[in-house]
Design a protein around this motif. Structure first.
Motif, mmCIF file in Angstrom:
data_model
loop_
_atom_site.group_PDB
_atom_site.id
_atom_site.type_symbol
_atom_site.label_atom_id
_atom_site.label_comp_id
_atom_site.label_asym_id
_atom_site.label_seq_id
_atom_site.Cartn_x
_atom_site.Cartn_y
_atom_site.Cartn_z
ATOM 1 N N MET A 154 -40.245 -30.124 27.612
ATOM 2 C CA MET A 154 -39.467 -30.913 28.678
ATOM 3 C C MET A 154 -38.591 -32.473 27.854
ATOM 4 S SD MET A 154 -38.743 -31.665 32.381
ATOM 5 C CE MET A 154 -39.880 -30.337 33.034
ATOM 6 N N THR A 155 -37.235 -32.589 28.497
ATOM 7 C CA THR A 155 -36.837 -34.216 27.865
ATOM 8 C C THR A 155 -37.277 -35.090 28.996
ATOM 9 O OG1 THR A 155 -35.004 -32.566 26.890
ATOM 10 C CG2 THR A 155 -34.420 -35.508 27.405
ATOM 11 N N PHE A 156 -37.844 -35.860 28.974
ATOM 12 C CA PHE A 156 -38.127 -37.319 29.663
ATOM 13 C C PHE A 156 -37.386 -38.013 28.923
ATOM 14 C CE2 PHE A 156 -42.733 -36.543 31.284
ATOM 15 C CZ PHE A 156 -42.386 -34.843 31.463
ATOM 16 N N VAL A 157 -36.673 -38.886 30.180
ATOM 17 C CA VAL A 157 -36.392 -40.542 29.717
ATOM 18 C C VAL A 157 -37.073 -41.389 31.042
ATOM 19 C CG1 VAL A 157 -34.314 -41.714 29.256
ATOM 20 C CG2 VAL A 157 -34.228 -39.214 29.852
ATOM 21 N N HIS A 158 -37.226 -42.429 30.539
ATOM 22 C CA HIS A 158 -39.192 -42.720 30.542
ATOM 23 C C HIS A 158 -38.527 -44.580 30.710
ATOM 24 C CE1 HIS A 158 -43.285 -44.419 30.699
ATOM 25 N NE2 HIS A 158 -42.816 -44.795 31.022
ATOM 26 N N VAL A 159 -37.920 -45.354 31.501
ATOM 27 C CA VAL A 159 -37.509 -46.739 31.221
ATOM 28 C C VAL A 159 -39.020 -47.202 32.033
ATOM 29 C CG1 VAL A 159 -36.793 -49.097 33.057
ATOM 30 C CG2 VAL A 159 -35.985 -46.535 32.738
ATOM 31 N N THR A 160 -39.052 -48.388 30.770
ATOM 32 C CA THR A 160 -40.078 -49.821 30.516
ATOM 33 C C THR A 160 -39.926 -51.129 30.226
ATOM 34 O OG1 THR A 160 -42.307 -50.096 29.975
ATOM 35 C CG2 THR A 160 -40.887 -48.452 28.537
ATOM 36 N N HIS A 161 -40.869 -52.144 29.858
ATOM 37 C CA HIS A 161 -40.617 -52.850 29.756
ATOM 38 C C HIS A 161 -41.969 -54.040 28.989
ATOM 39 C CE1 HIS A 161 -42.482 -53.987 33.866
ATOM 40 N NE2 HIS A 161 -43.083 -54.980 32.908
ATOM 41 N N SER A 162 -42.210 -52.652 29.040
ATOM 42 C CA SER A 162 -43.447 -52.816 28.051
ATOM 43 C C SER A 162 -43.309 -52.036 26.581
ATOM 44 C CB SER A 162 -45.058 -52.526 28.352
ATOM 45 O OG SER A 162 -46.016 -51.850 27.453
ATOM 46 N N GLN A 163 -42.960 -53.439 25.837
ATOM 47 C CA GLN A 163 -43.113 -52.272 24.175
ATOM 48 C C GLN A 163 -44.290 -51.814 23.868
ATOM 49 O OE1 GLN A 163 -43.429 -55.642 25.480
ATOM 50 N NE2 GLN A 163 -42.377 -57.032 24.341
ATOM 51 N N GLU A 164 -45.730 -52.366 23.757
ATOM 52 C CA GLU A 164 -46.361 -51.507 23.876
ATOM 53 C C GLU A 164 -46.289 -49.918 23.950
ATOM 54 O OE1 GLU A 164 -51.290 -51.240 25.020
ATOM 55 O OE2 GLU A 164 -50.787 -52.808 24.869
ATOM 56 N N GLU A 165 -46.109 -49.570 25.846
ATOM 57 C CA GLU A 165 -46.014 -48.407 26.050
ATOM 58 C C GLU A 165 -45.089 -47.753 25.900
ATOM 59 O OE1 GLU A 165 -44.201 -47.806 30.576
ATOM 60 O OE2 GLU A 165 -45.837 -48.971 30.847
ATOM 61 N N ALA A 166 -43.722 -48.182 25.448
ATOM 62 C CA ALA A 166 -42.747 -47.443 24.704
ATOM 63 C C ALA A 166 -43.061 -46.898 22.794
ATOM 64 C CB ALA A 166 -41.528 -48.516 24.219
ATOM 65 N N MET A 167 -43.697 -47.334 22.692
ATOM 66 C CA MET A 167 -44.418 -47.730 21.551
ATOM 67 C C MET A 167 -45.025 -46.739 21.087
ATOM 68 S SD MET A 167 -43.281 -49.671 19.097
ATOM 69 C CE MET A 167 -44.124 -49.541 17.646
ATOM 70 N N ALA A 168 -46.568 -46.597 22.240
ATOM 71 C CA ALA A 168 -47.268 -45.349 22.409
ATOM 72 C C ALA A 168 -46.742 -43.389 23.058
ATOM 73 C CB ALA A 168 -48.480 -46.007 23.116
ATOM 74 N N LEU A 169 -45.376 -43.740 23.675
ATOM 75 C CA LEU A 169 -45.019 -42.592 23.819
ATOM 76 C C LEU A 169 -43.371 -41.870 23.208
ATOM 77 C CD1 LEU A 169 -44.790 -43.738 27.969
ATOM 78 C CD2 LEU A 169 -46.689 -41.722 26.886
ATOM 79 N N ALA A 170 -43.254 -42.606 22.901
ATOM 80 C CA ALA A 170 -41.370 -42.480 22.668
ATOM 81 C C ALA A 170 -41.361 -41.771 21.404
ATOM 82 C CB ALA A 170 -40.484 -43.779 22.549
ATOM 83 N N ASP A 171 -41.106 -40.681 21.319
ATOM 84 C CA ASP A 171 -40.107 -40.498 20.085
ATOM 85 C C ASP A 171 -38.748 -40.790 19.399
ATOM 86 O OD1 ASP A 171 -41.538 -38.105 19.973
ATOM 87 O OD2 ASP A 171 -39.924 -37.353 21.564
ATOM 88 N N LEU A 172 -37.981 -41.344 20.609
ATOM 89 C CA LEU A 172 -36.625 -42.298 20.940
ATOM 90 C C LEU A 172 -36.823 -43.182 21.445
ATOM 91 C CD1 LEU A 172 -34.029 -42.860 19.501
ATOM 92 C CD2 LEU A 172 -33.485 -41.270 22.015
ATOM 93 N N ILE A 173 -37.185 -44.523 21.091
ATOM 94 C CA ILE A 173 -37.045 -45.633 21.301
ATOM 95 C C ILE A 173 -35.829 -46.614 22.293
ATOM 96 C CG2 ILE A 173 -37.569 -48.600 21.615
ATOM 97 C CD1 ILE A 173 -40.203 -47.507 20.856
ATOM 98 N N VAL A 174 -35.066 -46.931 23.357
ATOM 99 C CA VAL A 174 -33.711 -47.040 23.119
ATOM 100 C C VAL A 174 -33.567 -49.125 24.368
ATOM 101 C CG1 VAL A 174 -31.912 -47.009 24.364
ATOM 102 C CG2 VAL A 174 -32.963 -44.990 23.228
ATOM 103 N N VAL A 175 -33.933 -49.403 22.372
ATOM 104 C CA VAL A 175 -33.881 -51.382 23.272
ATOM 105 C C VAL A 175 -32.426 -52.260 23.764
ATOM 106 C CG1 VAL A 175 -34.581 -53.604 22.792
ATOM 107 C CG2 VAL A 175 -35.494 -51.870 21.503
ATOM 108 N N MET A 176 -32.501 -52.372 24.995
ATOM 109 C CA MET A 176 -31.627 -52.712 25.711
ATOM 110 C C MET A 176 -31.644 -53.865 25.581
ATOM 111 S SD MET A 176 -30.378 -48.966 28.179
ATOM 112 C CE MET A 176 -28.774 -50.117 28.820
ATOM 113 N N ASN A 177 -30.398 -54.863 26.136
ATOM 114 C CA ASN A 177 -29.990 -55.738 25.795
ATOM 115 C C ASN A 177 -28.569 -57.107 26.603
ATOM 116 O OD1 ASN A 177 -30.624 -59.307 26.107
ATOM 117 N ND2 ASN A 177 -29.548 -59.017 24.882
ATOM 118 N N ASP A 178 -28.709 -57.238 27.945
ATOM 119 C CA ASP A 178 -27.755 -58.021 28.722
ATOM 120 C C ASP A 178 -26.247 -56.577 28.803
ATOM 121 O OD1 ASP A 178 -25.993 -59.497 29.801
ATOM 122 O OD2 ASP A 178 -25.045 -60.072 28.049
#
Length: 362
Positions: free
Chosen positions: A188-212
């Protein structure tokens, strides 16, 4: 489970009064992928997730799920399910009724919904706890109930808002592995919001870094880690040093910048011809303590802090025009020749480890 769907966000903005929380972002999340929206508090990641879910109205732009424009559809008709940070379980209901709640709202008969709820609890390894209430469960078990409740609607995409933030560090790591395994098994497609770099690195196929309210970079974890697109990404991911300076020379393979203290640094890549300044990034774990014959670039600085992190040691160094320069080295290398705050040390790196960073709007 229903099949996974692409999610496409087309020029989506969210404006609250005079504040733009999300600024005309466009993104395609491939079907069946694990996407993490990553960034600091207030960067627009949760607003983006809530707009995909339909819990937040869109000021302008469109959201498409598969090839269906869902921008104006209510949450229940979108084919998405949302798992909230607080889990939002009903304290007075047992696990079966908690999980089956959305089916009850849809008017599905009691035997069918209870059977489907038991199947979901089985998937989450919670079958033995079916008659318990949420207060009788651990944090990790409560999270699995919330997951089961979201998945029972057979969504095309599961949206997760900081799902691990309430868990202790040990449980976080365990639940991270369970989420990854679950997503892979469901496809299934999962879209997961996090502020943890480690969490995103461990889980994602695609990381979307957002700012402002904007997307700084959308790429696989390795690309975000090794080739940050902007100075913000390099700093936020924490694995690169960023040095900013005036461009003093443009070479065929790279650029030389000069910092306020007079030091000059070379990096691979070319900023646009109109730019007079540039940011360069150097991997923290590729910097050597003390000069090496094979290294061609470097600086000399004063050690300001030493942090022992187990397998590695993190050193902070200040040089002329360069502050808070970080060096991460193996503990064995450090303890073979330890250094202390106040000592002057030469640092070095190879040419391939310094890159010119891009900027938004180029």
């Amino acid at each position: 489970m229903s099949k996974a769907a692409d999610i496409e966000i087309a020029a989506v903005s969210k404006v609250y009064g005079t504040t733009t929380a999300v600024d005309a972002i466009s993104l395609k999340i491939p079907a069946g992928s694990y996407c993490c929206l990553l960034g600091p508090s207030g960067c627009g990641k949760t607003s983006t997730l809530r707009m995909i879910a339909g819990h937040e109205s869109i000021s302008s732009g469109d959201v498409l799920l598969g090839n269906v424009n869902v921008t104006d559809l209510p949450p229940a008709r979108r084919g998405t399910a949302m798992m909230f940070q607080s889990y939002a379980l009903f304290p007075h209901l047992d696990l079966v009724d908690n999980v089956a709640f959305s089916l009850k709202m849809k008017g599905i008969d009691k035997p069918t919904r209870r059977r489907e709820a038991m199947e979901m609890l089985k998937l989450m390894q919670l079958e033995p706890y079916a008659t318990r209430r949420p207060a009788q469960l651990s944090g990790g078990q409560q999270q699995r109930v919330a997951l089961a409740r979201a998945l029972i609607t057979k969504p095309e995409a599961l949206l997760l808002d900081e799902p691990l933030s309430a868990l202790d560090p040990f449980l976080k790591i365990r639940m991270r592995a369970e989420l990854k395994k679950l997503q892979a098994s469901l496809g299934m497609t999962f879209v997961h919001v996090t502020h943890s770099q480690e969490e995103a690195m461990a889980l994602a196929d695609l990381i979307v870094v957002m700012n402002d309210g904007r997307i700084e970079q959308a790429a696989p974890p390795r690309a975000v880690f090794e080739k940050p697109a902007t100075a913000f990404v390099a700093r936020f991911m924490g694995d690169h040093n960023v040095i900013s300076g005036r461009i003093v020379e443009r070479r065929a393979n790279g650029t030389v910048i000069e910092v306020n203290g007079g030091g000059k640094f070379f990096a691979l890549g070319q900023p646009p011809a109109t730019q007079e300044t540039a940011d360069i990034a150097i991997r923290t774990d590729h910097v050597r303590l003390r000069a090496s014959d094979s290294d061609t670039l470097g600086l000399t600085g004063i050690i300001t802090n030493v942090e022992y992190l187990g397998a590695t040691v993190k050193l902070s160094v200040n040089g002329a025009g360069v502050e808070d320069f970080t060096v991460v080295i193996d503990d064995a290398d450090y303890f073979a020749k330890p250094v202390k705050p106040g000592e002057a040390v030469p640092l070095s790196w190879v040419e391939a480890d310094a890159i010119v960073l891009g900027r938004l709007g180029e």
